[in-house]
Scaffold this active site. Structure first.
Site, PDB file in Angstrom:
ATOM      1  CE  LYS A  22      -0.760  -0.057   5.026  1.00 47.22           C
ATOM      2  NZ  LYS A  22      -0.115   1.199   5.398  1.00 47.22           N
ATOM      3  CB  THR A  23       3.929   2.301   1.792  1.00 41.22           C
ATOM      4  OG1 THR A  23       3.342   1.985   3.069  1.00 41.22           O
ATOM      5  CG2 THR A  23       4.722   3.589   1.926  1.00 41.22           C
ATOM      6  NE  ARG A  50       0.701  -8.243  10.968  1.00 43.77           N
ATOM      7  CZ  ARG A  50       0.462  -7.398   9.990  1.00 43.77           C
ATOM      8  NH1 ARG A  50       1.276  -6.396   9.779  1.00 43.77           N
ATOM      9  NH2 ARG A  50      -0.579  -7.534   9.190  1.00 43.77           N
ATOM     10  CD  GLN A  70      -4.064  -5.570   7.901  1.00 46.46           C
ATOM     11  OE1 GLN A  70      -3.090  -5.518   8.664  1.00 46.46           O
ATOM     12  NE2 GLN A  70      -3.973  -5.291   6.605  1.00 46.46           N
ATOM     13  CD  GLU A  90      -2.684   1.104   8.461  1.00 48.06           C
ATOM     14  OE1 GLU A  90      -3.740   0.450   8.411  1.00 48.06           O
ATOM     15  OE2 GLU A  90      -1.566   0.573   8.457  1.00 48.06           O
TER      16      GLU A  90
END
Length: 685
Positions: free
Chosen positions: A33-34, A616, A244, A214
């Site tokens: 996403k970044t 994670r 999330q 987010e």
């Protein structure tokens, strides 16, 4: 697009090229996403937006810093410098510093931290009970996050009625002190934008395109603030993941994702499903768990990395055995050869209290570790008290430090005196400390109150002079101990705690702090690469001036080679090659206390937390469950979490060919991407 865009997959390209209206990017865990946000910034610049017209907003300073660095690497330092890359709260500060005068704030208003707020609430509620004040703090924060003032709250019971009255007095004190709390940094800009059309038009014109990271973690006031900034143009890209959303307990609401397609019918929804982090086995387990939640938008993670190692379930006799098995897992992975560092491992759990047994086992095995999200020494209330005094010596204009120091310990200077002093300082646009010595202060306060304030000011001036001229460890310690005696700080700690044992522990922390500062004043011997190096002696004031630097050096750095122990909430946004997901039992994950009702909504959020934990892991994932577990002082039978069954680890699952899937996605997206390029060429910001 620039050359790096060749690395984007079809869905990412579609998200980057859509500039003609509101866009929701459903960014699955590890889906890049970044990368999408930074490439979209580059695309906006190509389309004619000026860098200063683009705002990228996220939740943490760390995420904002990473985003800025990645944007700088892609578009160059000169183009990146004017970009607005900030947290929600930093943007709120920017708006209030610029236009807060419209709602009665001076430009240099104070921002109070959590402990400052607690002290004011105790005073506003005439209570010395920390636990009660914390409950008021949570209630008031919850109301503020819904955009409510004390006059708009509708109490549901007697406790809420009391909290509402405290909130009203708290609001009056903040106004008098010219101060705001953390929640106000969102709520007040929202009110300002809503009430003042000129201010709203100014910021809409200044920030013409919004990129929000987010998005699933936004609360009601953040959603409204963004909506006001976007205006009728609705030029924004929201990046989030409904799977999330794990912060409902602090006001975040998944309803904000539901509202977007309703309030913006032209919304383009683009799902990022290709995962660049985890292996196939890990992702299939994550998909299977989250598939039990109702879906806002369809999304299923997949990876081109291959299956990797199967997810392991480790059954343990109890907490100590679980910690031993975790240590064995770490040692086993490191013993298989290759460059496997301690920092490649994380042990994740639902609640902070679970860390203690893992710390003990790691120390026994001589394995270095850090506790992520745990309380730092410098976060303790007694250390913050002392640091506030030192901050005030260094900078007399530090209003939050003044408010904490003048009230800790109490010295007969009450809230009404401080409120009047705050009004006087606001009127004359000075700091509280500077206002204290104004010749005309007697016109705003009675002589007795002025006398008490002058006495405090004279003591601070005298302490500052002595701190400036005192060097050496012994003299520094004598000065600090004399200061603590002068203000009766030990007595303050013992009178403020019901437990003498707890008060003694807090005083012990104070002594550690005094020793720590004294050693630095004395030019303590430090070890530098095996050599003994004597540092230069400093005055107490010089040490105070570098207190923030000293604190940062005292804390563990991110680059240390240590195992991470972390709660699942603190682990969001991070990743490790090897993860142990611990205590996966009913009552722990999903978490439930004895008198707690497990509503469907809470169960769904706990399931999302499990999903976050699974995703994670990059290479290996071990899930441990307890046959017996401690509950208070009792030991009870452990029941494996329902989430373990939901992972479907023992089922034969149909495996997709990632190459075929990627080819199909490229073909399906090619036409849309081409159309988007043509349409976006006509966009004139």
């Amino acid at each position: 697009m620039s050359e790096p865009a060749a690395s984007l997959n079809p869905a990412q390209l579609e998200a980057v090229h859509h500039l003609g209206g509101p866009c929701l990017v459903l960014a699955g865990a590890g889906s890049g996403k970044t990368r999408v946000i930074t490439h979209k910034i580059a695309r906006l610049l190509q389309a004619g937006y000026a860098p200063g017209q683009i705002a990228a907003i996220t939740f943490t300073n760390k995420a904002a810093a990473e985003m800025r660095e990645r944007a700088k690497a892609l578009i160059g330092a000169r183009a990146a410098k004017p970009l607005v890359v900030s947290t929600f709260h930093s943007l709120g500060v920017r708006i209030l510093r610029g236009d807060g005068q419209r709602i009665g704030l001076k430009e240099q208003f104070s921002i109070l931290d959590s402990d400052d707020v607690l002290g004011i609430l105790k005073d506003a509620g005439s209570s010395t009970d920390n636990a009660l004040a914390r409950r008021w703090q949570w209630a008031i924060s919850g109301w503020k996050n819904q955009g409510l003032s004390s006059g708009q709250v509708e109490p549901a019971n007697d406790d809420e009625r009391v909290a509402q009255r405290v909130m009203q007095r708290y609001e009056e004190r903040l106004a008098a002190f010219q101060a705001v709390d953390f929640d106000d940094l969102i709520g007040l800009p929202m009110q300002l934008l809503r009430r003042e059309p000129e201010v709203r038009a100014k910021w809409q014109d200044q920030l013409r395109y919004l990129l929000v990271d987010e998005y699933q973690d936004t609360n009601a006031t953040q959603y409204e603030m963004l909506k006001l900034l976007a205006g009728d143009r609705a030029m924004f890209t929201a990046v989030g993941d409904d799977d999330q959303s794990i912060y409902g307990w602090r006001g975040a609401t998944i309803d904000n994702l539901k509202r977007l397609p309703v309030e913006y019918p032209q919304l383009r929804v683009i799902a990022l499903e290709q995962n660049y982090r985890s292996t196939g086995h890990i992702l299939r387990a994550a998909n299977a768990v989250i598939g039990n939640n109702p879906k806002l938008f369809e999304k299923k993670l997949w990876s081109a990395f291959g299956d990797g190692e199967p997810v392991r379930v480790i059954e343990c006799d109890g907490e100590e055995h679980e910690a031993e098995r975790a240590v064995a897992f770490i040692q086993s992975q490191r013993g298989q050869g290759g460059q496997v560092a301690f920092k490649d491992f994380a042990v994740l759990y639902r609640a902070n209290h679970q860390a203690k047994v893992f710390e003990k086992a790691l120390r026994k095995a001589s394995i270095p570790y850090k506790v992520s999200g745990g309380q730092s020494f410098f976060d303790r209330a007694e250390i913050k008290d002392l640091c506030a005094w030192l901050r005030l010596l260094v900078n007399n204009d530090d209003d939050p430090a003044f408010l904490r120091a003048v009230a800790t310990p109490k010295r007969g200077i009450g809230h009404q005196t401080l409120a009047s002093l705050g009004e006087f300082a606001g009127k004359w646009k000075t700091s509280l400390y500077e206002a204290l010595f104004a010749d005309s202060l007697g016109t705003a306060l009675p002589a007795r109150a002025v006398g008490s304030l002058h006495e405090f000011g004279r003591y601070v001036n005298d302490l500052e002079y002595r701190a400036r001229h005192t060097t050496g460890a012994e003299d520094a310690k004598a000065l600090l101990m004399g200061w603590l005696k002068d203000i009766d700080y030990e007595k303050h700690l013992y009178e403020g705690e019901e437990s003498e044992k707890l008060a003694a522990a807090r005083w012990s922390n104070v002594m550690d702090f005094v020793d720590w500062v004294s050693r630095r004043c004395g030019g303590e011997i430090e070890n530098d690469g095996g050599l003994a190096v004597e540092t230069e002696k400093k005055s107490v004031l010089e040490v105070a001036q570098t207190i923030s630097v000293i604190i940062s050096l005292a804390e563990r750095g991110d680059e240390q080679d240590v195992v991470t122990l972390s709660t699942l909430h603190a682990a969001k946004g991070l990743e490790w090659p090897h993860v142990v997901l611990a205590g996966v039992n009913e009552g722990l994950l999903p978490f439930r206390s004895e008198d707690d009702e497990m509503t469907p909504q809470r169960l769904e959020e706990e399931r999302r937390l499990m999903y976050v934990g699974i995703t994670r892991a990059r290479t290996t994932l071990a899930v441990s469950t307890l046959r017996r577990r401690k509950r208070g002082r009792d030991t009870v039978q452990g029941v494996p979490s329902r989430f373990i069954g939901e992972m479907k680890l023992h089922e034969v699952q149909v495996k997709e060919d990632p190459r075929a899937k990627l080819k199909a996605l490229r073909e399906a997206a090619a036409a849309r991407a081409a159309q988007a390029v043509v349409a976006d060429a006509k966009v004139n910001p």
